[in-house]
Design a protein around this motif. Structure first.
Motif, PDB file in Angstrom:
ATOM      1  N   LYS A   1      39.697  48.436  37.234  1.00  0.00           N
ATOM      2  CA  LYS A   1      39.705  47.254  38.035  1.00  0.00           C
ATOM      3  C   LYS A   1      39.955  48.227  39.547  1.00  0.00           C
ATOM      4  N   PRO A   2      39.468  47.269  40.664  1.00  0.00           N
ATOM      5  CA  PRO A   2      39.416  47.984  41.971  1.00  0.00           C
ATOM      6  C   PRO A   2      41.121  48.299  42.153  1.00  0.00           C
ATOM      7  N   SER A   3      41.307  49.353  42.882  1.00  0.00           N
ATOM      8  CA  SER A   3      42.704  49.350  43.837  1.00  0.00           C
ATOM      9  C   SER A   3      43.221  48.460  44.592  1.00  0.00           C
TER      10      SER A   3
ATOM     11  N   ALA B   1      42.361  44.751  49.317  1.00  0.00           N
ATOM     12  CA  ALA B   1      42.479  44.799  50.996  1.00  0.00           C
ATOM     13  C   ALA B   1      41.657  44.552  51.520  1.00  0.00           C
ATOM     14  N   LYS B   2      40.488  45.471  51.559  1.00  0.00           N
ATOM     15  CA  LYS B   2      39.959  45.975  52.396  1.00  0.00           C
ATOM     16  C   LYS B   2      38.673  45.020  52.153  1.00  0.00           C
ATOM     17  N   ARG B   3      38.795  44.430  50.879  1.00  0.00           N
ATOM     18  CA  ARG B   3      37.273  43.538  50.763  1.00  0.00           C
ATOM     19  C   ARG B   3      38.061  42.313  51.981  1.00  0.00           C
TER      20      ARG B   3
END
Length: 136
Positions: free
Chosen positions: A107-109, A114-116
């Motif tokens: 899974k993405p961290s 948040a960056k996305r």
């Protein structure tokens, strides 16, 4: 597994030679140089994972009866086409024995998420600023 390590039992193979297309001049009309190699896949005793992968790799070359058909017609001589067909069969079987690495789902961290979202908001703000300019 390397193609050279694959053992082909002779009782599982049958060869027929047929008229070939392509180079050969007048010879192509007279001599059956194309080699059609038939291999009984069940006689090879493949492990289950190799058999399943072979079905995917072979596609339409594998018949309903479990016979793998390889036709070689690139060369002008029977012997060269026979070797070509056997080489292609060995490569196919070697590829079938190769197991793919298991995929571990990730899974993405939290920071990547948040960056996305921040990037999306920034692009949305740029697009919101586009449009007609009102003279107030």
């Amino acid at each position: 597994m390397k193609p050279d390590d694959v053992h082909l039992p002779e009782d599982a193979l049958s060869e027929t030679f047929l008229a070939s297309t392509g180079p050969g001049g007048q010879n192509v009309n007279k001599v059956a140089t194309a080699c059609q190699l038939r291999c009984d896949v069940f006689a090879l005793g493949l492990p289950l994972h190799a058999y399943e992968k072979l079905k995917l790799l072979a596609g339409s070359k594998l018949t309903q009866g479990g016979e793998l058909i390889i036709t070689a017609r690139t060369h002008r001589s029977q012997e060269a086409n026979r070797e070509e067909a056997r080489r292609r069969l060995r490569e196919l079987l070697a590829e079938a024995h190769h197991r793919d690495a298991r995929r571990r789902p990730t899974k993405p961290s939290r920071s990547a998420k948040a960056k996305r979202v921040d990037t999306k908001k920034g692009r949305g703000a740029v697009k919101a600023m586009r449009g007609r300019v009102s003279l107030d």
